[in-house]
Scaffold this motif. Sequence first.
Motif, short mmCIF file in Angstrom:
data_model
loop_
_atom_site.label_atom_id
_atom_site.label_comp_id
_atom_site.label_asym_id
_atom_site.label_seq_id
_atom_site.Cartn_x
_atom_site.Cartn_y
_atom_site.Cartn_z
N THR A 1 0.80 -1.22 0.00
CA THR A 1 0.00 0.00 0.00
C THR A 1 0.84 1.27 0.00
OG1 THR A 1 -1.68 -1.21 1.25
CG2 THR A 1 -1.88 1.18 1.19
N ASP A 2 1.67 1.43 1.03
CA ASP A 2 2.38 2.70 1.22
C ASP A 2 3.38 3.01 0.11
OD1 ASP A 2 0.94 2.77 3.60
OD2 ASP A 2 2.65 2.14 4.83
N LYS A 3 4.31 2.10 -0.11
CA LYS A 3 5.36 2.36 -1.10
C LYS A 3 4.81 2.52 -2.53
CE LYS A 3 9.28 0.52 1.46
NZ LYS A 3 10.36 -0.48 1.48
N PRO A 4 3.89 1.65 -2.99
CA PRO A 4 3.37 1.88 -4.34
C PRO A 4 2.71 3.26 -4.49
CG PRO A 4 2.72 -0.28 -3.56
CD PRO A 4 3.37 0.41 -2.40
N ALA A 5 1.99 3.70 -3.47
CA ALA A 5 1.35 5.02 -3.54
C ALA A 5 2.40 6.12 -3.60
CB ALA A 5 0.42 5.22 -2.34
N GLU A 6 3.46 5.99 -2.80
CA GLU A 6 4.52 7.00 -2.80
C GLU A 6 5.28 7.01 -4.12
OE1 GLU A 6 5.22 6.39 2.00
OE2 GLU A 6 6.78 5.74 0.60
N TYR A 7 5.60 5.82 -4.64
CA TYR A 7 6.34 5.75 -5.90
C TYR A 7 5.50 6.28 -7.07
CZ TYR A 7 9.54 2.62 -3.35
OH TYR A 7 10.43 2.07 -2.44
N ALA A 8 4.21 5.96 -7.07
CA ALA A 8 3.33 6.45 -8.12
C ALA A 8 3.17 7.96 -8.04
CB ALA A 8 1.96 5.76 -8.04
N ALA A 9 2.96 8.49 -6.84
CA ALA A 9 2.83 9.95 -6.67
C ALA A 9 4.11 10.65 -7.10
CB ALA A 9 2.50 10.28 -5.22
N SER A 10 5.24 9.96 -7.00
CA SER A 10 6.53 10.52 -7.41
C SER A 10 6.79 10.30 -8.90
CB SER A 10 7.67 9.89 -6.61
OG SER A 10 7.52 10.17 -5.25
N GLU A 11 5.85 9.63 -9.58
CA GLU A 11 5.87 9.40 -11.02
C GLU A 11 7.00 8.48 -11.49
OE1 GLU A 11 4.91 12.82 -13.48
OE2 GLU A 11 3.97 13.79 -11.76
N ILE A 12 7.30 7.46 -10.72
CA ILE A 12 8.24 6.43 -11.17
C ILE A 12 7.46 5.52 -12.11
CG2 ILE A 12 9.69 4.49 -10.45
CD1 ILE A 12 10.17 6.07 -7.81
N PRO A 13 7.92 5.35 -13.35
CA PRO A 13 7.10 4.67 -14.37
C PRO A 13 6.70 3.23 -14.07
CG PRO A 13 8.88 5.89 -15.40
CD PRO A 13 9.14 5.93 -13.92
#
Length: 184
Positions: free
Chosen positions: A117-129
């Motif tokens: 939950t946490d890391k995928p949301a953070e990585y997506a919000a940071s626009e990591i493809p």
Amino acid sequence: MVLRPEGLSAADYEALPEEVCRRIEVIDGAIVVNAAPRRPHQRAARRLANALEEVCGRRFAVDTDVDLRLRDVPLLNRRPDIVVYDGMLPDDAVLRPQHCLLVVEIMSPGSITTDQTDKPAEYAASEIPYFWRIESAEMDEKKLTVFRYRLDPTTRTYAVAGVDTGTLLVTDPFDLSVDLADLT
């Protein structure tokens, strides 16, 4: 260490000894201590990183367990299990989301919520493809499943790109075929 109410700053973090930084992540300025991963976790990360490095060539660098600075204020610093990033980035530069192509997390029993939950949301919000999460079966830690996600830039969330068991077969963002049993 006594933290100020606003938490650990980027400058505070950079002043810490490397042996301290290797075991912590910083979430909104708060220090989170991570237990050392078990040998099967480390083995899978190393073997997958080696396979990724073979297919990425010089254009991308592949590293395990390195700092990824997602935000400076409040400080958000993660340590992905594997990260594929711009191969031209100088070694002394802070690794940031705009340098990253792919982040991989290998889920451990103590990191389920964080990794799902946490890391995928953070990585997506940071626009990591791209984001991949590797999970082992409850009763057989040698049976791995890779959940692959691709960023939807309009929503800044990840959409499922594939789920692999047995063999990880990828054509995007590069061609890769890995027998998942070889990672264990």
